[in-house]
Write an enzyme that holds these catalytic residues in place. Sequence first.
Site, short mmCIF file in Angstrom:
data_model
loop_
_atom_site.label_atom_id
_atom_site.label_comp_id
_atom_site.label_asym_id
_atom_site.label_seq_id
_atom_site.Cartn_x
_atom_site.Cartn_y
_atom_site.Cartn_z
N ARG A 445 52.94 -50.42 38.31
CA ARG A 445 51.52 -50.62 38.66
C ARG A 445 51.07 -52.05 38.47
NH1 ARG A 445 48.18 -46.67 35.08
NH2 ARG A 445 46.53 -47.79 36.18
N ASP A 461 44.24 -44.68 40.25
CA ASP A 461 45.21 -43.61 40.13
C ASP A 461 44.93 -42.61 41.25
OD1 ASP A 461 45.79 -40.71 38.90
OD2 ASP A 461 47.18 -42.15 38.01
N ASP A 550 47.67 -48.30 29.59
CA ASP A 550 46.28 -48.77 29.56
C ASP A 550 46.02 -49.65 28.36
OD1 ASP A 550 45.08 -47.69 31.90
OD2 ASP A 550 45.08 -45.71 30.98
#
Length: 640
Positions: A445, A461, A550
């Site tokens: 990502r 997402d 994250d």
Amino acid sequence: MQSWRRRKSLWLALSASWLLLVLLGGFSLLRLALPPRPRPGASQGWPRWLDAELLQSFSQAGELPEDAASPPQAPHGGSCNWGACFDTSKCRGDGLKVFVYPASGPISETHHRILASIEGSRFHTFSPAGACLLLLLSLDAQTGECSSMPLQWNRGRNHLVLRLHPAPCPKTFQLGQAMVAEASPTVDSFRPGFDVALPFLPEAHPLRGGAPGQLQQHSPQPGIALLALEEERGGWRTADTGSSACPWDAHCEQDPGSRQTQRRETLPNATFCLISGHRPEAASRFLQALQVLAALQEMSPARVLALRQQTQFLWDAYFSSVEKVIHTTLEVIQDRIFGTSAHPSLLWNSPPGALLALSTFSISPQDFPFYHLQQGSRPEGRFSALIWVGPPGQPPLKLIQAVAGSQHCAQILVLWSNERPLPSSWPETAMPLTVIDGHRKVSDRFFPYSTIRTDAILSLDAHSSLSTSEVDFAFVVWQSFPERMVGFLTSSHFWDEAHGGWGYTAERTNEFSMVLTTAAFYHRYYHTLFTHSLPKVLRTLADEAPTCVDVLMNFLVAAVTKLPPIKVPYSKQRQEAAPLASGGPGPRPKPQAPAPDCVNQIAAAFGHMPLLSSRLRLDPVLFKDPVSVQRKKYRSLEKP
């Protein structure tokens, strides 16, 4: 009077240059040119902790000699020069690549961690044949004996001998053509422009992270001496703001404001400490001739504070840990080798510094998210949506349509990262839609894909849910804060006293320190930092524990900017149904918070806790005000 002031300013500039040369003992580690004044009429934007207005250079950025395109400077003295002692043809490619010789014998835990730090950095390569630089970590100070030369020594050509402490071995150790990065080198052995001078680091200096500087709120402080001058035999003589212009000259009238301090190894508590070279008495006479004290007495407190802030930045960016000192040394060598593609002085001397403004990404300040305020520029007005599709691999058709409706969207990229085959058809949109076949890793990502054409990235997402109005407003907010993350869903870290470590909570409170990257705007440069600057162990952690990704991205941005993220409005209905983290099977993944150990592992790898808490949420004008909806620009934000 004006002529006298101009002459005094010139003398101050000359003395400052002399003092910098003295402070470094005639050796150049960093180029300490100050950033230029912001262009007139430039938007001030969000206030910064460093006031560039008070740190003007005596020359403009384009006039600085280090910014000019020129080949590396040949060292003075001896027959060694860049052409004879270093083969730069091995260094063309994707930046400086360094091979580290393994230790030939038992080493301390500190040396082991230093080697591990280099091996985990973006500079490292396992192939000596493919390396531009071969690094030998000297263990002389530890063993008391001279380190042996490796088999591939080749008279030291393209070698760097790294000595963090003065070596006790005799100078008969033949270094040949090798560069030396040494703490406190001597004048007779140092080769300017070729060797690198390191600061003397105490044994207790932290390996990574490091404590910030101890800058006080106000400067100069009442009762603190203005100027301290090093004297012979280690003593110090100080002068206050009321002292005469030549308090140390025997021919001047004795000044009660000048006093001699006791000899001690630490610096005295003064606003300015002037450290002489090899003859303190000569330095004293030179300073008296330049009337430095008189010029310092007229310096405004705001200017003094700005200068002290700059020292705090330099300390934090380059000297606060052993790891930063080593990486700074490698960056200096890389700039010398690549010449025209080296860091300009602004990147060295403005936050976050050259270690975090990679020259392999760009050497133009406008390409980074940190310098728009100083440059008087603004990020471009469009963004790229990057939608990560993990298991079970359902095409996010509704999300694509919502994002495509944004007036600011330039392209949509779908990162397909699961075992299912790619769908044969995708919805038609007004802007380009590109599908990227990923490597089935969560860290995909944050890879710097060449297909991303805009500065701004909207990270999504496949299970994210956003309206077009939410996307539009969040992007407008990001344009005012391009160095920060702007998101919708938040979480927080806290210190868990019971367990003696950091904890994590996703409870929806006013205070937060992280935003989830399942729906967040940030600058594309952070993909480059994530892939090429983070230690390999952290990227591996993200792939092995997807819920940590994250946290890791928020750690990275906070460590670079020293600022918290920004929260924007999000529909309450979607917020209650939104997942807390990426990944997981099923149409609506079960919320999963990162394990507390994840936060502690990342904090340990960074060497400190960079996350900062905030209570700031930015709303549109008239948001939820009892006025007609026709007067509101983002009307759908208030819909249930």
